[in-house]
Design an enzyme around this catalytic site. Structure first.
Site, mmCIF file in Angstrom:
data_model
loop_
_atom_site.group_PDB
_atom_site.id
_atom_site.type_symbol
_atom_site.label_atom_id
_atom_site.label_comp_id
_atom_site.label_asym_id
_atom_site.label_seq_id
_atom_site.Cartn_x
_atom_site.Cartn_y
_atom_site.Cartn_z
ATOM 1 N N ASP A 30 0.855 -1.190 0.000
ATOM 2 C CA ASP A 30 0.000 0.000 0.000
ATOM 3 C C ASP A 30 0.888 1.236 0.000
ATOM 4 O OD1 ASP A 30 -2.033 2.100 0.897
ATOM 5 O OD2 ASP A 30 -3.266 0.291 0.939
ATOM 6 N N THR A 122 -13.803 -4.618 -7.955
ATOM 7 C CA THR A 122 -14.992 -4.537 -8.805
ATOM 8 C C THR A 122 -14.782 -3.435 -9.834
ATOM 9 O OG1 THR A 122 -16.351 -5.238 -6.933
ATOM 10 C CG2 THR A 122 -17.488 -4.255 -8.806
ATOM 11 N N GLU A 150 -14.181 -10.712 -6.047
ATOM 12 C CA GLU A 150 -14.491 -11.067 -4.659
ATOM 13 C C GLU A 150 -15.996 -10.953 -4.437
ATOM 14 O OE1 GLU A 150 -15.718 -8.829 -2.339
ATOM 15 O OE2 GLU A 150 -15.622 -7.005 -3.547
ATOM 16 N N ARG A 153 -18.969 -10.293 2.132
ATOM 17 C CA ARG A 153 -19.983 -9.592 2.909
ATOM 18 C C ARG A 153 -19.296 -9.014 4.145
ATOM 19 N NH1 ARG A 153 -23.538 -14.392 4.540
ATOM 20 N NH2 ARG A 153 -21.454 -15.300 4.577
ATOM 21 N N CYS A 267 -20.288 -0.781 -1.579
ATOM 22 C CA CYS A 267 -20.398 -1.642 -2.767
ATOM 23 C C CYS A 267 -21.688 -1.409 -3.546
ATOM 24 C CB CYS A 267 -20.285 -3.103 -2.361
ATOM 25 S SG CYS A 267 -18.635 -3.576 -1.809
#
Length: 440
Positions: A30, A122, A150, A153, A267
């Site tokens: 990162d 995504t 992926e 949840r 999301c």
């Protein structure tokens, strides 16, 4: 196997820790040194049940480490997972791919041997193919791009990574080395495949569309029951009992048929909007035009709860004392991105009310987004002298509340159940004015 994971947010940190849990040698990468330092110390910078244990266990074994050094990551492995965010563009519906592009543009020139970039993020359909071209243009070695979406949840991310419902891998079958990519990914997920987790091999576009289609379907199901809820409110019907009856139909199922405040988080809202935007670019906007109404229904629920709060306070929120229980977009999470609960709290404050918010895990994140709201450290503190109490996130702490818990502290015995998670009979029998969504 040696692999890297780029991005150490919710998706990346979870994937890195869980790949190490599966026995792989993992480096998480990162550009934020603060995140890297926390993770390297065994501290997860967000709330996700069970993740910190997995993180600390694999740091201790030496299978997992974190760095800001791209060259270190490039040298470490041939398999590079891409787990950075793809937020909604400011002022637009489309997904912002700047973080995805930044990883590829930085990593590709550093590669010294053939490698693969495996997307987890995504992204709009067509992104993977474009990234393959982009990576190969900047690299002196062969680079393959595959997509492995992926399906996490929040609150169940560790479980969903280590024992997912399915594994999907999208490949560029025109590439000679696609068989190498498939075999490598099968080796990485060998334990999951051995446990008979379904493994679906697709082309790149299909793999990209699986995730956004899944989110669009779930959002549609939630908005459908909330649309029916509006009809129930007009007729005196009970949407909860209606949903129970629908749920017995195996073709429909009961999950995601809970009427209430609607969906939020990082999301579903941004993904259905990005899906609409990309479909428009492809000339297929008519095919997903219904998603605009799905979005509208969802946002309308928030306004509905604000109106209910005003009615509970005699028609005006000006000067009212309002308690909001819940700030995270769902329980077992501290995520307040596009949170319906926090959005409603903010709107009520704009109408002149004094709003006090309590959430078991999301107060600090909420304070950063809405610093002007008041925040409490307990239910009783939040509800002190409240004219109305709003339950907007269905934490167990809130669903277990009884009228006797709040009677001593509130000014007016009025409660709005934004998630239909309380027993209306119990509250009304105790003399409270109870209001739910889609329930008489």
């Amino acid at each position: 196997m040696r692999c890297t994971v780029f991005g150490t947010g919710y998706l990346g940190a979870t994937h890195a820790a869980c790949m190490a849990e599966l026995g792989h040698d993992v480096v998480g990468v990162d550009i934020d040194p603060g995140k890297v330092a926390k993770l390297a110390d065994g501290v997860v910078p967000f709330y996700e049940p069970g993740l910190e244990d997995v993180l600390q266990r694999n740091l201790a074994t030496g299978r997992l480490r974190f760095t800001t050094d791209y060259s270190d990551a490039a040298a470490h492995a041939d398999v590079h997972f891409l787990g950075v965010g793809t937020p909604q563009k400011k002022g637009e519906y489309g997904a912002d791919l700047k973080y995805v592009h930044a990883v590829v543009d930085t990593l590709a020139p550093m590669l010294e041997r053939p490698a693969m970039i495996v997307g987890k993020s995504t992204v709009p359909v067509g992104t993977a193919a474009a990234l393959g071209i982009r990576a190969r243009e900047q690299s002196k070695v062969d680079v393959e791009v595959a997509w492995n979406p992926e399906f996490l949840r929040e609150g169940f991310a560790v479980q969903d990574t280590l024992r997912p419902d399915r594994l999907v891998l999208g490949l560029d079958h025109a590439r000679e080395r696609s068989a190498w990519v498939e075999q490598t990914i099968r080796e990485i997920y060998a334990d999951l495949i051995a446990a008979e987790i379904p493994f679906l091999l697709t082309d790149l576009a299909t793999a990209e569309l699986v995730k956004v289609s899944a989110n669009a379907f779930l959002a549609t199901k939630i908005s459908f029951i909330n649309a029916v809820s509006e009809v129930c409110e007009a007729t005196g019907a009970d949407v909860t009992m209606l949903a129970d009856a629908l749920g017995y139909d195996a073709r429909i199922g009961r999950r995601f048929l809970n009427a209430g405040l609607g969906f939020g988080g990082g999301c579903l809202p941004k993904d259905i909007r990005a899906f609409m935007a990309r479909s428009g670019e492809l000339g297929a906007d008519h095919a997903v035009a219904f998603l605009r109404e799905v979005d509208n229904i969802n946002m309308r629920r928030r306004t509905k709860v604000v109106d209910m709060a005003a009615r509970a306070c005699g028609g005006s929120l000006l000067g009212a004392n309002v308690a909001v229980l819940g700030a995270a977009f769902k329980p077992e999470s501290d995520d307040v991105r596009d949170s319906p609960a926090l959005n409603v709290a903010g709107m009520i404050q704009l109408h002149g009310a004094v709003v006090t918010v309590y959430d078991p895990k999301a107060v600090e994140n909420s304070r950063r987004v809405f610093p002007t709201l008041n925040y409490a450290t307990s239910v009783s503190e939040a509800c002190d002298r409240a004219d109305v109490v709003l339950v907007l996130t269905e934490w167990n702490e809130f669903t277990a509340l009884t009228p006797a818990d709040l009677d001593p502290v509130v000014r007016s015995r009025s409660i709005i159940d934004g998630r239909n998670c309380l027993n209306s009979t119990t509250w009304r029998a105790a003399g409270w004015v109870y209001a739910g969504l889609g329930t008489p």
